[in-house]
Design a protein around this motif. Sequence first.
Motif, PDB file in Angstrom:
ATOM      1  N   PRO B 358       0.835  -1.197   0.000  1.00 36.02           N
ATOM      2  CA  PRO B 358       0.000   0.000   0.000  1.00 36.02           C
ATOM      3  C   PRO B 358       0.873   1.252   0.000  1.00 36.02           C
ATOM      4  CG  PRO B 358       0.024  -0.957   2.188  1.00 36.02           C
ATOM      5  CD  PRO B 358       0.861  -1.844   1.327  1.00 36.02           C
ATOM      6  N   VAL B 359       1.270   1.662  -1.182  1.00 39.39           N
ATOM      7  CA  VAL B 359       2.277   2.727  -1.275  1.00 39.39           C
ATOM      8  C   VAL B 359       1.780   4.058  -0.741  1.00 39.39           C
ATOM      9  CG1 VAL B 359       3.877   3.884  -2.806  1.00 39.39           C
ATOM     10  CG2 VAL B 359       3.159   1.559  -3.305  1.00 39.39           C
ATOM     11  N   TRP B 360       0.663   4.491  -1.252  1.00 40.67           N
ATOM     12  CA  TRP B 360       0.085   5.761  -0.795  1.00 40.67           C
ATOM     13  C   TRP B 360      -0.047   5.761   0.726  1.00 40.67           C
ATOM     14  CZ3 TRP B 360      -2.027  10.083  -3.485  1.00 40.67           C
ATOM     15  CH2 TRP B 360      -2.768  10.946  -2.695  1.00 40.67           C
ATOM     16  N   GLU B 361      -0.475   4.644   1.242  1.00 39.42           N
ATOM     17  CA  GLU B 361      -0.703   4.532   2.678  1.00 39.42           C
ATOM     18  C   GLU B 361       0.604   4.639   3.468  1.00 39.42           C
ATOM     19  OE1 GLU B 361      -3.101   1.146   3.425  1.00 39.42           O
ATOM     20  OE2 GLU B 361      -3.290   1.594   5.575  1.00 39.42           O
ATOM     21  N   ILE B 362       1.673   4.147   2.883  1.00 36.61           N
ATOM     22  CA  ILE B 362       2.960   4.292   3.573  1.00 36.61           C
ATOM     23  C   ILE B 362       3.238   5.766   3.813  1.00 36.61           C
ATOM     24  CG2 ILE B 362       5.467   3.994   3.364  1.00 36.61           C
ATOM     25  CD1 ILE B 362       4.948   1.482   1.753  1.00 36.61           C
ATOM     26  N   GLY B 363       2.972   6.576   2.780  1.00 35.94           N
ATOM     27  CA  GLY B 363       3.171   8.015   2.922  1.00 35.94           C
ATOM     28  C   GLY B 363       2.260   8.602   3.981  1.00 35.94           C
ATOM     29  N   GLU B 364       1.000   8.234   3.903  1.00 38.68           N
ATOM     30  CA  GLU B 364       0.027   8.736   4.870  1.00 38.68           C
ATOM     31  C   GLU B 364       0.435   8.388   6.290  1.00 38.68           C
ATOM     32  OE1 GLU B 364      -4.512   8.778   3.096  1.00 38.68           O
ATOM     33  OE2 GLU B 364      -3.640   6.900   3.783  1.00 38.68           O
ATOM     34  N   LYS B 382       4.946   0.981  12.642  1.00 41.83           N
ATOM     35  CA  LYS B 382       3.712   0.556  11.986  1.00 41.83           C
ATOM     36  C   LYS B 382       4.079  -0.408  10.870  1.00 41.83           C
ATOM     37  CE  LYS B 382       0.852   4.599  12.807  1.00 41.83           C
ATOM     38  NZ  LYS B 382       0.046   5.676  12.226  1.00 41.83           N
ATOM     39  N   VAL B 383       3.398  -1.517  10.832  1.00 37.99           N
ATOM     40  CA  VAL B 383       3.660  -2.509   9.793  1.00 37.99           C
ATOM     41  C   VAL B 383       2.432  -2.633   8.906  1.00 37.99           C
ATOM     42  CG1 VAL B 383       4.315  -4.866   9.296  1.00 37.99           C
ATOM     43  CG2 VAL B 383       5.159  -3.754  11.372  1.00 37.99           C
ATOM     44  N   LEU B 384       2.593  -2.352   7.628  1.00 38.12           N
ATOM     45  CA  LEU B 384       1.467  -2.475   6.709  1.00 38.12           C
ATOM     46  C   LEU B 384       1.548  -3.808   5.977  1.00 38.12           C
ATOM     47  CD1 LEU B 384       1.501   1.161   5.320  1.00 38.12           C
ATOM     48  CD2 LEU B 384       0.304   0.236   7.292  1.00 38.12           C
ATOM     49  N   GLN B 385       0.405  -4.272   5.552  1.00 37.49           N
ATOM     50  CA  GLN B 385       0.343  -5.611   4.977  1.00 37.49           C
ATOM     51  C   GLN B 385       0.662  -5.647   3.480  1.00 37.49           C
ATOM     52  OE1 GLN B 385       0.366  -8.316   6.774  1.00 37.49           O
ATOM     53  NE2 GLN B 385       0.496  -6.739   8.376  1.00 37.49           N
ATOM     54  N   THR B 386       1.181  -6.791   3.055  1.00 34.01           N
ATOM     55  CA  THR B 386       1.470  -6.997   1.641  1.00 34.01           C
ATOM     56  C   THR B 386       0.504  -8.052   1.095  1.00 34.01           C
ATOM     57  OG1 THR B 386       3.068  -8.683   2.243  1.00 34.01           O
ATOM     58  CG2 THR B 386       3.896  -6.458   1.873  1.00 34.01           C
ATOM     59  N   ARG B 387       0.502  -8.141  -0.229  1.00 32.67           N
ATOM     60  CA  ARG B 387      -0.448  -9.061  -0.850  1.00 32.67           C
ATOM     61  C   ARG B 387       0.155  -9.536  -2.167  1.00 32.67           C
ATOM     62  NH1 ARG B 387      -4.845  -7.983  -4.263  1.00 32.67           N
ATOM     63  NH2 ARG B 387      -4.099  -5.848  -4.279  1.00 32.67           N
ATOM     64  N   LEU B 388       0.224 -10.833  -2.321  1.00 33.34           N
ATOM     65  CA  LEU B 388       0.795 -11.378  -3.549  1.00 33.34           C
ATOM     66  C   LEU B 388      -0.185 -11.216  -4.709  1.00 33.34           C
ATOM     67  CD1 LEU B 388       3.029 -13.050  -4.978  1.00 33.34           C
ATOM     68  CD2 LEU B 388       1.688 -15.078  -4.397  1.00 33.34           C
ATOM     69  N   ILE B 389       0.323 -10.685  -5.822  1.00 35.48           N
ATOM     70  CA  ILE B 389      -0.512 -10.581  -7.017  1.00 35.48           C
ATOM     71  C   ILE B 389       0.089 -11.477  -8.086  1.00 35.48           C
ATOM     72  CG2 ILE B 389      -1.324  -9.071  -8.846  1.00 35.48           C
ATOM     73  CD1 ILE B 389      -1.359  -6.811  -6.950  1.00 35.48           C
ATOM     74  N   VAL B 390      -0.653 -12.516  -8.419  1.00 39.26           N
ATOM     75  CA  VAL B 390      -0.148 -13.469  -9.404  1.00 39.26           C
ATOM     76  C   VAL B 390      -0.564 -13.031 -10.799  1.00 39.26           C
ATOM     77  CG1 VAL B 390      -0.174 -15.846 -10.199  1.00 39.26           C
ATOM     78  CG2 VAL B 390      -0.226 -15.346  -7.741  1.00 39.26           C
TER      79      VAL B 390
END
Lengths: 398, 398
Positions: B358-364, B382-390
Amino acid sequence: MCTFSFFPFLRAQSRGMIKCKKCNQVEFIQKSGIMRGKQRYYCKSCDYHFTIGDENTPQEPKRHHEVTIMDIARQLGISKSTVSRALRGHTDIHEGTRQMILDLAKELDYEPNPLANALLKRRTNIIGMLVPEFRHYFFPTIIMGAQAVLSKAGYNLMIFQSDESYETEVANVKALLRSRVDGLLVSITGKTENFDHFRTVLQKEVPLVFFNRVCPELETPQVIIDDYSGAFQAVEHLIEQGYRRIAHLAGPSILQIARLRMQGYVDAMQKHGLPMDESLIVYHDLTEENARLCARHLLDLPQPPEAIFAVNDPSALEVLLLAKQRGIKVPQDLGIVGFSNDPVSALIEPSLSTVDQPVWEIGEQSALLLLEQLDQPRVETKVLQTRLIVRDSSRRKG
Amino acid sequence: MCTFSFFPFLRAQSRGMIKCKKCNQVEFIQKSGIMRGKQRYYCKSCDYHFTIGDENTPQEPKRHHEVTIMDIARQLGISKSTVSRALRGHTDIHEGTRQMILDLAKELDYEPNPLANALLKRRTNIIGMLVPEFRHYFFPTIIMGAQAVLSKAGYNLMIFQSDESYETEVANVKALLRSRVDGLLVSITGKTENFDHFRTVLQKEVPLVFFNRVCPELETPQVIIDDYSGAFQAVEHLIEQGYRRIAHLAGPSILQIARLRMQGYVDAMQKHGLPMDESLIVYHDLTEENARLCARHLLDLPQPPEAIFAVNDPSALEVLLLAKQRGIKVPQDLGIVGFSNDPVSALIEPSLSTVDQPVWEIGEQSALLLLEQLDQPRVETKVLQTRLIVRDSSRRKG
DNA sequence: AAACCTATCGGGAAGGTTCTCGAAACGGGT
DNA sequence: ACCCGTTTCGAGAACCTTCCCGATAGGTTT
């Protein structure tokens, strides 16, 4: 447990035995209102008002403050003027004294306060930069080019983005002006029709340079590219490739770049005797969603175009993606040419033909032009050259 | 043509008939050196030194200065304190007076000078932001996210980019500190091993938040993503697709994100009992050229990998492009997964599998965290979540 | 030794705000 | 008239630097 008798001063106060702060007398004291919550007294004898303060509260030890020119002066037993002179590298100072000062400054890790300086000199050494967006490679690259020049010249950059919103643009210009930037580097939105906010800038004599998306009404220095001939070449190339029914996915006509690219399109068509079909010209506002809509509109036309010249690469990409999605063969059945040579254009398949422009250089030149303005206001327009890059999306011959 | 006789004062001066500026006497005057080019005189009588100045030069009409609080006060015949109170919306002021002041302020188009304010309050309302690069969508997007939050809170952004150079990073931090920013938002370069420049920041008690590429040594608030599990998922996905000999195009191991993604890779391999081949791990420094080199190295291996997990999308793209160029079939003969979900990944062919963050959210979130620091220093991660996109570059089953 | 000169330094204002604290004005009640 | 309290206002310091210009201490020339 303790009684008043142990605290004579408390008793005195509680009984109204207040001493005048000046004459130390008690008999002439009378109350005289309440001052911010505290009882206030008045001494008739010496005509003096006062309140009983917390004079015993331990005064904080001269709160933490950063090392200033005065600290150096004090430690060395000299005046701040002399220190300033030494630090500024002025003449009129003894070499020994200068060394002393320089040494101590280094030891104390002294850093001049740019705020005080800015206040006095009326220059912040900050340049304001206002761009419509940040999403694609275009404006970030321009920023990099400008920053390279400006930071070498000792200026910092304050960056705003209007997000293609006129209101935000106005607000940002105001904010920049309020911040007392020394100059402005601006690329307007695709919706800016009223330029009063920039007139204010000019009136306050803040140097202003437009780049790329310039203001047509104001007499200001600007950095642009040769949009017209770029567009002309692009369309002529499409014609040479055998496309006849060529559409133009145009930008907002209030933008000069959009008008010039349009003119290049029109002139190229006319030069080769191709009929102008108004329905083949659609305008979009440079946002992503809108570009998508326009692409759909063009491909949905009862008699769809054989080729599309788009005002910029992001919108050309939308066309390309939609075409791929619908199984339209590019370049065989649809030719596409964009504008600006976004790196993605080279990566996508088929690769996108486009008009290259020296993006980094736009930033550099704008910064240089602004730097000139800081010394000598002078209206000048720099025009950078474009270059057609033919890739797969429009090559169906040779 | 004119003689001295018409200009008695000139004659007087030319003959040394100088009058003392104090006592107006002539007889006690004597020369006493030259002062910055001007003759200097000394009056014995009143013991006074002076030079003959240009007191008659028409004093410029109080040079153009912007309207201040004092101008309002003067025009209204009140004190600047009262004006300040009215403008600040303070209490302790008569409603009528306040209106008067507000009206005049609007009429004169008064704008408070933030420099004076900053000098006094020791806060500039400027946040410094330092990123390694600007080229890809990643950092510009983070900046947009941060800016949205910060400008709403009344802060402006001063942006620097280190260009993956340690020296530039150090210089930029210094410049930011010199500019007296209220806080710092930083993502370090891939080469930063010494963190003294950030220790200086902390020591000056300037709030500092790291994001994405954080500093492992310092106890500071930070915003990161779950790199480990993102990488783990990515590699496990490759294994599930039947790839066995999986390489890792890693980032500089001094970066925590690189180490964690490496760990995810290693653990996924081990979980599925796949052998670790050291030759399948190559490190690059996050620059484009270096990524290209590493891609070539991997594909040139005597026994090349069946799949490659790259530390970020730009480097994965280099692999993909090289593979295409060499006619290697992706995903059949080479599986590729990147990290960060750069928009280009979806456009390229075959489309690139990647780990979305969540790039935008990292900035926020970074901005929000910094805003908190301004009130209450408190270390938080703060740790934001990642998500695999196949996508297509790794899908050869199902 | 007086006159003159240079090299070096200091005092103080200015730049525009905010904030503290004391003062004035006012209003009502005795 | 006096007292008491409230509301409203002003003076001045502080923030830190630069710059103007006057001051001083020596030295050199007549």
